[in-house]
Design a protein around this motif. Sequence first.
Motif, mmCIF file in Angstrom:
data_model
loop_
_atom_site.group_PDB
_atom_site.id
_atom_site.type_symbol
_atom_site.label_atom_id
_atom_site.label_comp_id
_atom_site.label_asym_id
_atom_site.label_seq_id
_atom_site.Cartn_x
_atom_site.Cartn_y
_atom_site.Cartn_z
ATOM 1 N N LYS A 2 1.098 -0.933 -0.132
ATOM 2 C CA LYS A 2 0.015 0.113 0.063
ATOM 3 C C LYS A 2 0.521 1.032 0.262
ATOM 4 O O LYS A 2 0.148 1.723 -0.481
ATOM 5 N N TYR A 6 6.315 -3.064 -3.519
ATOM 6 C CA TYR A 6 6.179 -5.007 -2.810
ATOM 7 C C TYR A 6 7.582 -4.912 -2.417
ATOM 8 O O TYR A 6 8.958 -4.809 -3.325
ATOM 9 N N VAL A 14 3.763 -0.230 -8.008
ATOM 10 C CA VAL A 14 2.442 -0.775 -7.610
ATOM 11 C C VAL A 14 1.793 -0.243 -8.168
ATOM 12 O O VAL A 14 1.894 1.893 -8.537
ATOM 13 N N TYR A 15 0.545 -0.449 -8.846
ATOM 14 C CA TYR A 15 -0.667 0.449 -9.357
ATOM 15 C C TYR A 15 -1.930 0.232 -7.867
ATOM 16 O O TYR A 15 -2.102 -0.431 -8.115
ATOM 17 N N HIS A 16 -3.307 1.383 -8.220
ATOM 18 C CA HIS A 16 -4.084 0.965 -7.145
ATOM 19 C C HIS A 16 -5.091 0.943 -8.065
ATOM 20 O O HIS A 16 -5.379 1.764 -8.562
ATOM 21 N N LYS A 18 -9.443 1.299 -7.030
ATOM 22 C CA LYS A 18 -10.396 1.243 -5.734
ATOM 23 C C LYS A 18 -11.955 1.434 -6.808
ATOM 24 O O LYS A 18 -12.517 2.213 -7.365
ATOM 25 N N ASP A 42 -10.021 -3.091 -2.689
ATOM 26 C CA ASP A 42 -9.289 -2.191 -3.714
ATOM 27 C C ASP A 42 -8.181 -3.584 -4.290
ATOM 28 O O ASP A 42 -7.849 -4.210 -3.739
ATOM 29 N N ASN A 43 -7.915 -3.493 -5.188
ATOM 30 C CA ASN A 43 -7.235 -3.903 -6.075
ATOM 31 C C ASN A 43 -5.886 -3.366 -6.146
ATOM 32 O O ASN A 43 -5.527 -2.467 -6.676
ATOM 33 N N TYR A 44 -4.525 -3.550 -5.531
ATOM 34 C CA TYR A 44 -3.167 -3.872 -5.678
ATOM 35 C C TYR A 44 -2.830 -4.345 -6.499
ATOM 36 O O TYR A 44 -2.214 -5.923 -6.542
ATOM 37 N N CYS A 46 1.430 -5.036 -8.812
ATOM 38 C CA CYS A 46 2.757 -4.484 -8.875
ATOM 39 C C CYS A 46 3.376 -5.083 -10.568
ATOM 40 O O CYS A 46 3.169 -5.874 -10.746
#
Length: 89
Positions: A2, A6, A14-16, A18, A42-44, A46
């Motif tokens: 977060k 990573y 890292v991309y997010h 929601k 919520d999706n994360y 790498c």
Amino acid sequence: MKDGQYPKCGAQTVYHKKLSRPGYGISSMQVKGAMNQAVPLDNYICAGCGYVELYMDNSEELSYITDHWDRVEGAGGGSDTRRLPSWPT
């Protein structure tokens, strides 16, 4: 993850995403009831290695889980005293 890095591969790519409402697949999770009552996740991801992490940002559903789901007991025999974080509502 977060925090934008990573830790396993060290990448800072890292991309997010929601989602505002539940969908299908890894974008939501059925906690109770029917699929139309699923909670968005919520999706994360790498971009360095492709690893994905999912988080639930819903304190009401997290409370339901702690009250109704089976807890996994770790090597410490359940002595973990950490509490769930308070999420904005």
